[in-house]
Design a protein around this motif. Sequence first.
Motif, PDB file in Angstrom:
ATOM      1  N   TRP A 519       0.834  -1.216   0.000  1.00  0.00           N
ATOM      2  CA  TRP A 519       0.000   0.000   0.000  1.00  0.00           C
ATOM      3  C   TRP A 519       0.863   1.259   0.000  1.00  0.00           C
ATOM      4  CZ3 TRP A 519      -3.163   2.198   4.636  1.00  0.00           C
ATOM      5  CH2 TRP A 519      -4.157   3.079   4.179  1.00  0.00           C
ATOM      6  N   ARG A 522      -0.959   4.844  -0.290  1.00  0.00           N
ATOM      7  CA  ARG A 522      -1.843   5.211   0.832  1.00  0.00           C
ATOM      8  C   ARG A 522      -3.232   5.669   0.391  1.00  0.00           C
ATOM      9  NH1 ARG A 522       1.696   5.940   5.293  1.00  0.00           N
ATOM     10  NH2 ARG A 522       3.547   4.734   4.771  1.00  0.00           N
ATOM     11  N   ASN A 524      -7.091   5.197  -0.207  1.00  0.00           N
ATOM     12  CA  ASN A 524      -8.038   4.276   0.415  1.00  0.00           C
ATOM     13  C   ASN A 524      -8.925   3.626  -0.657  1.00  0.00           C
ATOM     14  OD1 ASN A 524      -9.463   2.832   2.287  1.00  0.00           O
ATOM     15  ND2 ASN A 524     -10.626   4.579   3.080  1.00  0.00           N
ATOM     16  N   ASP A 529     -11.335   1.318   7.128  1.00  0.00           N
ATOM     17  CA  ASP A 529     -10.681   2.158   8.134  1.00  0.00           C
ATOM     18  C   ASP A 529      -9.369   1.540   8.606  1.00  0.00           C
ATOM     19  OD1 ASP A 529     -12.758   3.960   7.984  1.00  0.00           O
ATOM     20  OD2 ASP A 529     -13.866   3.070   9.669  1.00  0.00           O
ATOM     21  N   GLY A 531      -7.093   0.226   6.758  1.00  0.00           N
ATOM     22  CA  GLY A 531      -6.024   0.428   5.791  1.00  0.00           C
ATOM     23  C   GLY A 531      -6.083  -0.624   4.698  1.00  0.00           C
ATOM     24  N   CYS A 532      -5.450  -0.325   3.581  1.00  0.00           N
ATOM     25  CA  CYS A 532      -5.545  -1.192   2.395  1.00  0.00           C
ATOM     26  C   CYS A 532      -4.278  -1.994   2.146  1.00  0.00           C
ATOM     27  CB  CYS A 532      -5.872  -0.356   1.167  1.00  0.00           C
ATOM     28  SG  CYS A 532      -7.433   0.535   1.299  1.00  0.00           S
TER      29      CYS A 532
END
Length: 899
Positions: A519, A522, A524, A529, A531-532
């Motif tokens: 990721w 950053r 989304n 919420d 994080g990816c």
Amino acid sequence: MSDGRPYPGSAWPGPEPIPGAGPPPAPPAAAWQSDRQAGSPPAPPAAAWQPAHQAEAPPTPAAAAWQSDRPTEAPQPDVPRGGRKAARLARDAERTVSRAGRAKATTAPGAKRSRRQAGTPATPPEARGRRGRRRSMPQATGSPAGSPTHGTAATAASPTPPEAHGRRGRRRTEAATASPTPPEARGRRAAAAGGGRSSTAPEAKGHRWAGFVKVVAFCAATAAGSMLMLRGHEALDRLAAPVVPDSKATAPAAPADAPDPGRVLQIIAHPDDDLYFMNPDLRYSISAGLPVTSVYLTSGEADGVNAGSAKQATTAPDKPAYAEARQNGIRAAYAKMATGDRGSAWKRTAVPTKGGGHAEVDVLVAKPQVNLVWLQLREAGNVYADVPDSLHGLWDGKVPRLESMLASGSPVKQRFTYTKDQVVQTVVGILEQYKPTTIRSQDPTPGRHPDTKRYTDHQDHFYGARFVQLATAAYAKDVKDRPHFVLQNYLGYFNGSLPSALDPDEAREKLDILDTYAWLDRQNHCGSDAGCGDLKVADHPAGNRWSDSINYARGTGTSWLTSDKEHGLWAFKVLDGQVAVWHRPGPIGRWSGPNLLPGTGTDPGVSTVTLQDGRIAAFGTRTSFGAKPADYRREIVYAVQKGPGSEEFGAWQSLGTPEAADENWTSDISAPAVSVDGSGQLAAYVRDGAYTLRGRVQQADGSWGPWEKYGGSDLHGTPATAIDGAGRRMVFSATPKTVVGWVQPSPGGPLGPATATGLPDTTLPLTAEGREGGVRLWFRKPGSGNVRTALVTGDGGLKVNHLTDLGGLGGFGSVTASGHVLAGRAAGGQLGSDVGWGRPWERSPLMFVGAPSSTMTGKNLVSLAVVGLDARLYVTSSADAPDAHLAPWQPVGPRNTGP
């Protein structure tokens, strides 16, 4: 990115009650509808799982290149004798029929069809070499683009079976079209004789009985003479371009079929282990459209901090959220590999497991053959330290149960615990659902660092792999309605201490997928919420140079295909934890197999050697578990043919192991390298857990000497051995920097000391073959994938001559060499081959497991074999000549639908 809708077929079989289990059995899937979003439809029955992997999966583009070319034979009736007069009539008629046959052959619509056009998809010319291109020309000019060449249309156009084309088929087609009896029901002689009878029967009406007898005798004699000629032509054709039937000569062969491309199932400890240690194999399988399922044993929650080093101290730990972020990263990476879009949608649902808990199953909507299964057990949180609440602790009995660690966004809402047996049963249940033909797992015996004695890999990695060993053994033993499967183990952390195995392009592709998982941008894109992706690895997505390499922990040997003095072929591979044997008697016999030798627990990788009396001996390693955790043991075993050419083998015999206990080096021994020197002395060598060479030598009375220490240091991978022109044995082993060698001073003598060869670093797998008076080595150039070779001689000590770079098609892993043929895995996962000095490398569409193997069959023919991802043997051959090409690949045996 959960939409709350259930995965098709989410109702796995309900858990089986386990004596002493604390939690009650899990309720059926329907009871979990409240955990999904409102309005979600109920989960369909478990049968719906199968189409997602078998019917919905797109076909492999290269499937047409693997079609079987199997002759079908029915029992052949005796031909009656017609006496001297009938023989004379037969000779006269034979000349007439021959002339008429040639005239018909130039006009009949099907006369120019190759044998593959009668119901079998045609092999692309580029996959068949020069002879195949010539054969394909009539097809290309005779059929419009896109016209069907197989299936119903082809069968209707030509009722003759696939094998009845070419020289023999032209005559058979004429006979078969005049007869109401299908040729496959009459056999080869009967088809020819039946054609003669049907053409003369109208003329025979009204004749006297004596005339009728003469006609019958004439037909019989004609058929007998024709069959002799056809048999002779068939033998010549097979010697020139051998085909690979798949049953014994006394039994009819199965009809030609499209090969099953295989189903891949990976079982790993943590999210990202597959991306670091099983890629690019993973990407190759997904790109080929194969059904691919990855099973994650733990949640990988670690300390719960999803942050890089700069923000570690200021980020609050949240283990469920970090587990969710890692899941999101994996979903993004798989979506990118499968569709090119990291945001491609997934269906996520909770399903009951056979172990009494629940698993999350994710299905990629755009490519439903790509699945992720999350068991969500607690991880150890430490690479080396003793952590009771872990897979290691559960294996050793330090805790009776291991708790779940549910990701924050998972559709699984109810916590559960598993006993050791319940973990095994859970994995068995997953294997039952997906019925894989290839199972990928981590290394169950990674070893320890000699100086610190710490594990060279994460304890979750190799104890997770040991749970996989138990589960696959139970699956093979208890589940009968399943296909054969092969197992491939992958090296873990230690890849970072070895030369790079991947070329720059492959390494960049691998790193690109890891960047997606980490990721880096950053953004989304997953709408979570948590994080990816995994920000812990964002500082260094390549890890400890893990993006540059991939190495198989087992199954790297290239001596599993061998020939006998009658020019027969023998192949030995491990299926279902047992050694499987395929056999072709003589140069034109029919293949049999796979036949599983008695004895379970065999690890991937078989080495073969021919003894002085002509018998074949098969060597491998066997894992046993024992009653206590400390009883885990890996030992060298071998079995010997009961006689030259016999399909029966004696019982497995154990040579033991140089390791005193599993605790010392985690039973980290290599597969055995075996050879028979010029005196007839048999010896077996392994690399032990201390990274030195060990070996046992068979004595004149058949007994074996003790495990000898031959020295060397920092040895890795599996040794290689061969015999030079003087009958002396040479042994070689790779280190991270060079290759070390040993040689006998004379046949029958002890092995000399470890000697530096001066060769540069390699990517571990070595192949050795005696030729040109010495022993020739083949290996890969690090960071390139190119194949290199050097001749090593033993006069006056080991000497290396003429290191040569042979080029290649990238790729990694072992290279097999026989005669003028070289072959190994190319970039993309297919087989790359070099069939002559100075000629370009060629790429086959075939994807395979482990290492290829080749052997000389007689003095002028090379045979080459692989086991595909469908756990099926594929064989080809080539004349040992400078301008030769590989024949089309032939599958051996029926489709892999069950044992």
